[in-house]
Design a protein around this motif. Sequence first.
Motif, mmCIF file in Angstrom:
data_model
loop_
_atom_site.group_PDB
_atom_site.id
_atom_site.type_symbol
_atom_site.label_atom_id
_atom_site.label_comp_id
_atom_site.label_asym_id
_atom_site.label_seq_id
_atom_site.Cartn_x
_atom_site.Cartn_y
_atom_site.Cartn_z
ATOM 1 N N ALA A 148 -4.666 5.642 4.513
ATOM 2 C CA ALA A 148 -5.015 5.572 3.094
ATOM 3 C C ALA A 148 -6.036 6.641 2.722
ATOM 4 C CB ALA A 148 -5.557 4.184 2.759
ATOM 5 N N GLN A 149 -6.995 6.885 3.589
ATOM 6 C CA GLN A 149 -7.992 7.924 3.312
ATOM 7 C C GLN A 149 -7.335 9.289 3.167
ATOM 8 O OE1 GLN A 149 -10.552 7.269 6.705
ATOM 9 N NE2 GLN A 149 -12.018 6.060 5.522
ATOM 10 N N GLY A 150 -6.359 9.576 4.011
ATOM 11 C CA GLY A 150 -5.665 10.861 3.913
ATOM 12 C C GLY A 150 -4.889 10.995 2.620
ATOM 13 N N VAL A 151 -4.215 9.927 2.214
ATOM 14 C CA VAL A 151 -3.446 9.965 0.965
ATOM 15 C C VAL A 151 -4.376 10.067 -0.236
ATOM 16 C CG1 VAL A 151 -1.895 8.642 -0.508
ATOM 17 C CG2 VAL A 151 -1.497 8.704 1.959
ATOM 18 N N LEU A 152 -5.452 9.296 -0.233
ATOM 19 C CA LEU A 152 -6.360 9.261 -1.384
ATOM 20 C C LEU A 152 -7.168 10.546 -1.530
ATOM 21 C CD1 LEU A 152 -7.677 5.583 -1.181
ATOM 22 C CD2 LEU A 152 -5.883 6.518 -2.651
ATOM 23 N N ALA B 171 0.253 7.897 -12.321
ATOM 24 C CA ALA B 171 0.270 6.460 -12.053
ATOM 25 C C ALA B 171 -1.134 5.956 -11.747
ATOM 26 C CB ALA B 171 1.218 6.160 -10.900
ATOM 27 N N TYR B 172 -1.920 6.781 -11.074
ATOM 28 C CA TYR B 172 -3.300 6.388 -10.774
ATOM 29 C C TYR B 172 -4.126 6.272 -12.059
ATOM 30 C CZ TYR B 172 -3.108 6.826 -5.674
ATOM 31 O OH TYR B 172 -2.839 6.630 -4.342
ATOM 32 N N MET B 173 -3.946 7.236 -12.914
ATOM 33 C CA MET B 173 -4.771 7.273 -14.134
ATOM 34 C C MET B 173 -4.337 6.224 -15.157
ATOM 35 S SD MET B 173 -6.850 9.669 -13.296
ATOM 36 C CE MET B 173 -7.699 9.971 -14.863
ATOM 37 N N ASN B 174 -3.082 5.870 -15.185
ATOM 38 C CA ASN B 174 -2.569 5.007 -16.257
ATOM 39 C C ASN B 174 -2.194 3.597 -15.809
ATOM 40 O OD1 ASN B 174 -2.705 7.250 -18.050
ATOM 41 N ND2 ASN B 174 -0.720 7.981 -17.286
ATOM 42 N N SER B 175 -2.381 3.292 -14.536
ATOM 43 C CA SER B 175 -1.975 1.974 -14.055
ATOM 44 C C SER B 175 -2.795 0.860 -14.712
ATOM 45 C CB SER B 175 -2.141 1.895 -12.540
ATOM 46 O OG SER B 175 -1.831 0.609 -12.070
ATOM 47 N N LYS B 176 -2.106 -0.249 -15.068
ATOM 48 C CA LYS B 176 -2.757 -1.422 -15.648
ATOM 49 C C LYS B 176 -2.748 -2.594 -14.671
ATOM 50 C CE LYS B 176 -3.238 0.788 -19.536
ATOM 51 N NZ LYS B 176 -4.575 1.275 -19.976
ATOM 52 N N SER B 177 -2.278 -2.362 -13.464
ATOM 53 C CA SER B 177 -2.176 -3.426 -12.478
ATOM 54 C C SER B 177 -3.554 -3.854 -11.983
ATOM 55 C CB SER B 177 -1.325 -2.957 -11.293
ATOM 56 O OG SER B 177 -1.351 -3.903 -10.245
ATOM 57 N N LYS B 178 -3.773 -5.161 -11.956
ATOM 58 C CA LYS B 178 -5.050 -5.669 -11.462
ATOM 59 C C LYS B 178 -5.184 -5.428 -9.964
ATOM 60 C CE LYS B 178 -5.573 -9.283 -14.982
ATOM 61 N NZ LYS B 178 -5.713 -10.748 -15.241
ATOM 62 N N LYS B 179 -4.068 -5.462 -9.251
ATOM 63 C CA LYS B 179 -4.107 -5.207 -7.814
ATOM 64 C C LYS B 179 -4.460 -3.753 -7.510
ATOM 65 C CE LYS B 179 -3.034 -9.153 -5.901
ATOM 66 N NZ LYS B 179 -3.925 -9.802 -4.905
ATOM 67 N N LEU C 196 0.814 -1.223 0.000
ATOM 68 C CA LEU C 196 0.000 0.000 0.000
ATOM 69 C C LEU C 196 0.845 1.271 0.000
ATOM 70 C CD1 LEU C 196 -2.908 -0.926 2.445
ATOM 71 C CD2 LEU C 196 -2.913 -0.945 -0.056
ATOM 72 N N ASN C 197 2.143 1.136 0.209
ATOM 73 C CA ASN C 197 3.013 2.298 0.075
ATOM 74 C C ASN C 197 2.932 2.889 -1.326
ATOM 75 O OD1 ASN C 197 4.657 2.897 2.571
ATOM 76 N ND2 ASN C 197 5.054 0.699 2.398
ATOM 77 N N SER C 198 2.520 2.077 -2.302
ATOM 78 C CA SER C 198 2.410 2.552 -3.682
ATOM 79 C C SER C 198 1.313 3.598 -3.846
ATOM 80 C CB SER C 198 2.138 1.373 -4.621
ATOM 81 O OG SER C 198 3.227 0.464 -4.603
ATOM 82 N N LEU C 199 0.443 3.730 -2.852
ATOM 83 C CA LEU C 199 -0.623 4.731 -2.943
ATOM 84 C C LEU C 199 -0.060 6.148 -2.956
ATOM 85 C CD1 LEU C 199 -3.279 3.272 -0.458
ATOM 86 C CD2 LEU C 199 -3.205 3.062 -2.947
ATOM 87 N N GLN C 200 1.193 6.306 -2.617
ATOM 88 C CA GLN C 200 1.803 7.632 -2.605
ATOM 89 C C GLN C 200 2.320 8.056 -3.977
ATOM 90 O OE1 GLN C 200 4.032 8.241 1.458
ATOM 91 N NE2 GLN C 200 4.273 6.077 0.904
ATOM 92 N N ARG C 201 2.142 7.213 -4.974
ATOM 93 C CA ARG C 201 2.606 7.566 -6.319
ATOM 94 C C ARG C 201 1.843 8.767 -6.868
ATOM 95 N NH1 ARG C 201 2.332 2.053 -9.659
ATOM 96 N NH2 ARG C 201 0.302 2.003 -8.639
ATOM 97 N N ASN C 202 2.370 9.398 -7.916
ATOM 98 C CA ASN C 202 1.724 10.595 -8.464
ATOM 99 C C ASN C 202 0.434 10.243 -9.197
ATOM 100 O OD1 ASN C 202 2.326 9.877 -11.245
ATOM 101 N ND2 ASN C 202 4.421 10.567 -10.870
ATOM 102 N N ILE C 203 -0.305 11.269 -9.549
ATOM 103 C CA ILE C 203 -1.633 11.071 -10.126
ATOM 104 C C ILE C 203 -1.581 10.386 -11.488
ATOM 105 C CG2 ILE C 203 -1.716 13.323 -11.244
ATOM 106 C CD1 ILE C 203 -4.572 11.414 -9.442
#
Length: 244
Positions: A223-227, A115-123, A106-113
Motif C-alpha cells: 500500500a505504501q508503494g501504491v500510495l 477517484a481519490y479526490m472525488n470519492s464519497k465512500s466512508k470506507k 484494498l485493490n481499489s487503491l490502484q484507482r486513478n487520482i
Amino acid sequence: MANRKTLLAALAALALLASPALAGAGGNGHGNGGGGNGNGGGNGNGHGNAGGNSDSNGGDASHGKSSSAPGHVARTDTDTTASTTVDTTTQASPKEKNIHAKLGRLNSLQRNINAYMNSKSKKFAGIQAFVTQSAKAKVAQAQLDVLNSQLAALTSLTPEQIATMSPEDQAALPGKISALTDEVAAQQDAVDAAAVGTDPATLDAALTDMANKPVDAEVTTWAQGVLADKIDQTAARLQAETTP
C-alpha cells in the motif's frame, strides 16, 4: 621280353619315387584337418605347420572380438557415463502467494487520482485524508527547501563577494538574511503541522478501516508503494493550484 621287363622295372621305380610325395600330401591333408582342432597332434611337418597357423589365426580373431570390437567399447562408455552422471534437477520452489489475493477491498487503491479526490465512500475516507495530507506536507517541505536554499546562498557570501555588491545591496543584506530566517522558521512550522496525519499509525488505521481482510506487513508495504505515486500526483495538483 627284355624290353618289357625293363619297362616294368622302370614303372616300379617311378612308383617308389612317387610314394614319399604322396605321403607328404597326406601329411598336409592331415595337418589341415588338425587346424580345426587347435594344436592337435601330428607327426609330419605339414601337420605341425598347419596346426600352428590355425592357432595363430584363431587367436587373432578372438582378440579382435574381445578387445577392439566397436560394440564392446560403446557399451563400456555408456556404462561409465551412466554411473558418473550427476542429477542437476532442482525442485521448484513453492509459488509465492499472490499479494492481490490478500488485499481484498484494498485493490481499489490502484484507482486513478480522480477517484481519490472525488470519492464519497466512508470506507475510503481515511485513505483519502492520508493521501491529501501527505501531499500537503510534501508541498510544504518543497517550499521549505527553497527558502533554506535562498538563506544559505546569502549567509555563505564571502567578504570578497560582498565587496563586489553595490552599497545599497550591502546595506540591505542583513535585513534580507533576517527576513529569510523568519520565513524559514514559519515554513518549518507549516511542515510540522502538515505532517500530522501522515505517520505510519494513521496509515495502518486507514488501511484497516478500508480492508475486509487482515492487514499484515506485506500488505502495508504494498500500500505504501501504491500510495506514494498517488501522493506525488496530488502534490503536483496542489502546487499547480497555488502557483501564480
